[in-house]
Design a protein around this motif. Structure first.
Motif, PDB file in Angstrom:
ATOM      1  N   HIS A  87      -1.487   2.188  -1.257  1.00 11.58           N
ATOM      2  CA  HIS A  87      -1.413   1.941   0.203  1.00 11.58           C
ATOM      3  C   HIS A  87      -0.286   0.605   0.226  1.00 11.58           C
ATOM      4  O   HIS A  87      -0.747  -0.224  -0.463  1.00 11.58           O
ATOM      5  CB  HIS A  87      -2.681   1.650   0.748  1.00 11.58           C
ATOM      6  N   ALA A  88       0.592   0.801   0.872  1.00 10.94           N
ATOM      7  CA  ALA A  88       1.764  -0.174   0.682  1.00 10.94           C
ATOM      8  C   ALA A  88       1.457  -1.748   0.898  1.00 10.94           C
ATOM      9  O   ALA A  88       1.887  -2.634   0.354  1.00 10.94           O
ATOM     10  CB  ALA A  88       3.232   0.223   1.716  1.00 10.94           C
ATOM     11  N   ARG A  89       0.570  -1.812   2.166  1.00 11.35           N
ATOM     12  CA  ARG A  89       0.034  -3.174   2.683  1.00 11.35           C
ATOM     13  C   ARG A  89      -0.646  -3.844   1.784  1.00 11.35           C
ATOM     14  O   ARG A  89      -0.996  -5.105   2.106  1.00 11.35           O
ATOM     15  CB  ARG A  89       0.129  -3.078   4.116  1.00 11.35           C
ATOM     16  N   GLU A  90      -1.538  -3.155   0.696  1.00 14.92           N
ATOM     17  CA  GLU A  90      -2.491  -3.784   0.078  1.00 14.92           C
ATOM     18  C   GLU A  90      -2.006  -4.462  -1.033  1.00 14.92           C
ATOM     19  O   GLU A  90      -2.307  -4.158  -2.337  1.00 14.92           O
ATOM     20  CB  GLU A  90      -3.517  -2.717  -0.046  1.00 14.92           C
ATOM     21  N   GLU A 143      10.749  -4.511   5.874  1.00 13.26           N
ATOM     22  CA  GLU A 143      10.671  -4.054   7.175  1.00 13.26           C
ATOM     23  C   GLU A 143       9.310  -4.142   8.053  1.00 13.26           C
ATOM     24  O   GLU A 143       9.236  -4.485   9.242  1.00 13.26           O
ATOM     25  CB  GLU A 143      11.109  -2.512   7.298  1.00 13.26           C
ATOM     26  N   ASP A 144       8.298  -3.907   7.512  1.00 11.33           N
ATOM     27  CA  ASP A 144       7.067  -3.570   8.150  1.00 11.33           C
ATOM     28  C   ASP A 144       5.731  -4.037   7.300  1.00 11.33           C
ATOM     29  O   ASP A 144       5.182  -3.094   6.500  1.00 11.33           O
ATOM     30  CB  ASP A 144       6.864  -2.169   8.769  1.00 11.33           C
ATOM     31  N   ARG A 145       5.554  -5.264   7.386  1.00  9.71           N
ATOM     32  CA  ARG A 145       4.208  -5.817   6.493  1.00  9.71           C
ATOM     33  C   ARG A 145       2.923  -5.021   6.702  1.00  9.71           C
ATOM     34  O   ARG A 145       2.004  -4.817   5.737  1.00  9.71           O
ATOM     35  CB  ARG A 145       4.092  -7.225   7.227  1.00  9.71           C
ATOM     36  N   MET A 146       2.794  -4.068   7.855  1.00 11.45           N
ATOM     37  CA  MET A 146       1.546  -3.206   7.964  1.00 11.45           C
ATOM     38  C   MET A 146       1.739  -2.029   7.446  1.00 11.45           C
ATOM     39  O   MET A 146       0.845  -1.198   7.788  1.00 11.45           O
ATOM     40  CB  MET A 146       0.966  -3.368   9.349  1.00 11.45           C
ATOM     41  N   TRP A 147       2.922  -1.613   6.882  1.00 15.48           N
ATOM     42  CA  TRP A 147       3.001  -0.246   6.439  1.00 15.48           C
ATOM     43  C   TRP A 147       2.061   0.221   5.477  1.00 15.48           C
ATOM     44  O   TRP A 147       1.715  -0.511   4.525  1.00 15.48           O
ATOM     45  CB  TRP A 147       4.470   0.019   6.066  1.00 15.48           C
TER      46      TRP A 147
END
Length: 424
Positions: free
Chosen positions: A183-186, A236-240
């Motif tokens: 999971h990218a944001r972890e 781009e998106d910290r929560m991705w």
């Protein structure tokens, strides 16, 4: 406007307003609400709320009475969500009043990150870019005997996913596999795997337990499994969360941890949901490729661990159901996990909840722990949620990278002792 139309409208507003002038996703005014069900009725209510609002970003799903539910909500959706979730006696509090403020603080703390990319000067206490991580893997493998880079799979965007293969003894045939960053944001997940690699190799020859672990097993450790998503979360998106499959005709991304092939099919079918399962089991190259890679070891594969954040959990199968479904290895999985947790706790006094993934956290089909056990036949298959329990969530400060790694290293030594005793 009906409920379905309202949800669609709200989602369009989110997508339209979320991007700033330069395309980078911002979370100005986004709140994270925390709701703690105190009874079974309240828990069922919140599970229904989560089902109705499946495209919202539930950081913590409704799982148990007394366990908080965390959900991030855009400004456009906040009033409707609170109205939908409210019921007499159920308290809805604002845990984070502005998500962008947390992102900005995190970015400010990271601004002095070093630029060195060699193993000697690599900063293990930073959330490094993938480019720095890849350069470190190259240098680390060339600087240490018995360490090499191995390709595990590829990503949707064509990146090669590498792990570091630690093989200190030519006679070792048993394999232990660890991955981070699905999971990218972890971000603490890749940072922890990187630190574990360094701790294992640095202590080989001086620590008897580590030496035994590396002499009797080949360790394959993948810091960043979801490379495309990780890069996107940095730029781009910290929560991705998901990968970067564009999903023609819908929102981008497939949740790789809902796309494995054991009991696939019960997660979200909405392409806009955070847990979108994909078009079919193993539809994503990341997962189909890694399955082929891991299957090549056959019965020699003895460990499968997937590191996530947050919550501090050490979980074993099954994850696909909320019901307690018997299987022959559950007692041993639980017993080892308890020993591991005791070792983790002894370092910095942090408690990790030990339990069965589906019944004790929340059910999720197509997950990694079930894949490791059900598809690959690995008895010791775990999914681990790292720090913290909910103070910082996904934006764990960099100052907690090292203590997280230290406690997990202690737990892994205990786990390694069991592997050696049982299989060597």
């Amino acid at each position: 406007m009906g409920v379905v139309q309202l949800l669609r409208f709200a989602f369009v507003v989110v997508i339209t307003c979320q991007f700033g002038a330069h395309g980078k996703v911002r979370y100005d005014g986004y709140k994270v609400f925390r709701i703690t069900p105190r009874t079974q009725d309240e828990l069922k209510w919140m599970q229904g709320v989560a089902d109705r609002w499946e495209t919202l970003d539930f950081w913590k799903h409704p799982t148990k009475v007394g366990r908080p539910v965390d959900v991030m909500v855009s400004p456009a959706q906040q009033l409707d969500f609170v109205r939908s979730a409210s019921r007499p006696g159920l308290e809805i509090t604002t845990w984070i009043s502005n998500v962008q403020d947390m992102i900005d603080r995190e970015a400010a703390e990271m601004i002095n990150s070093k630029n060195e990319v060699n193993a000697a000067n690599f900063d293990y206490n930073k959330y490094n870019t993938y480019e720095k991580i890849f350069a470190w893997m190259n240098d680390f493998s060339s600087s240490h005997s018995g360490v090499s880079m191995v390709q595990v799979t590829t990503t949707y965007e064509g990146e090669r996913v590498y792990g570091l293969r630690i093989a200190k003894s030519p006679s070792a045939t048993n394999v232990a596999y660890i991955q981070g960053g699905i999971h990218a944001r972890e971000w603490v997940s890749p940072a922890t795997v990187i630190n574990l690699i360094n701790m294992f190799v640095s202590n080989y020859g001086s620590d008897d337990t580590v030496t035994s672990m590396l002499d009797n097993f080949v360790w394959i450790m993948v810091p960043v499994y979801n490379i495309d998503g990780y890069k996107f979360s940095r730029i781009e998106d910290r929560m991705w969360r998901k990968n970067r499959n564009p999903n023609t005709g819908g929102c981008a991304g497939v949740d790789l941890n809902r796309n494995y092939d054991y009991e696939w099919g019960g997660a979200s079918k909405s392409k806009c949901a955070q847990d979108y399962q994909g078009t079919e089991a193993l539809s994503e190259p990341e997962n189909s490729g890694s399955k082929a890679f891991l299957q090549s070891f056959g019965s020699n594969l003895k460990l499968f661990i997937d590191f996530h954040s947050y919550g501090q959990y050490w979980l074993y199968p099954w994850g696909y159901t909320r019901f307690d479904v018997a299987h022959p290895d559950k007692d041993e999985q639980n017993a080892l996990a308890i020993k591991v947790e005791n070792s983790i706790n002894s370092v910095h006094n942090k408690n990790y909840f030990v339990g069965e993934s589906g019944p004790d956290m929340y059910p999720a089909t197509g997950g990694s722990e079930d894949f490791g056990y059900g598809s690959l036949g690995v008895k010791y298959s775990y999914v681990v949620e790292l720090r913290d329990e909910g103070t910082f969530g996904f934006e764990l400060p960099e100052r907690q990278i090292q203590p997280t790694a230290e406690e997990i290293y202690a737990g892994m030594k205990t786990l390694g002792q069991q592997l050696v005793a049982e299989y060597a």
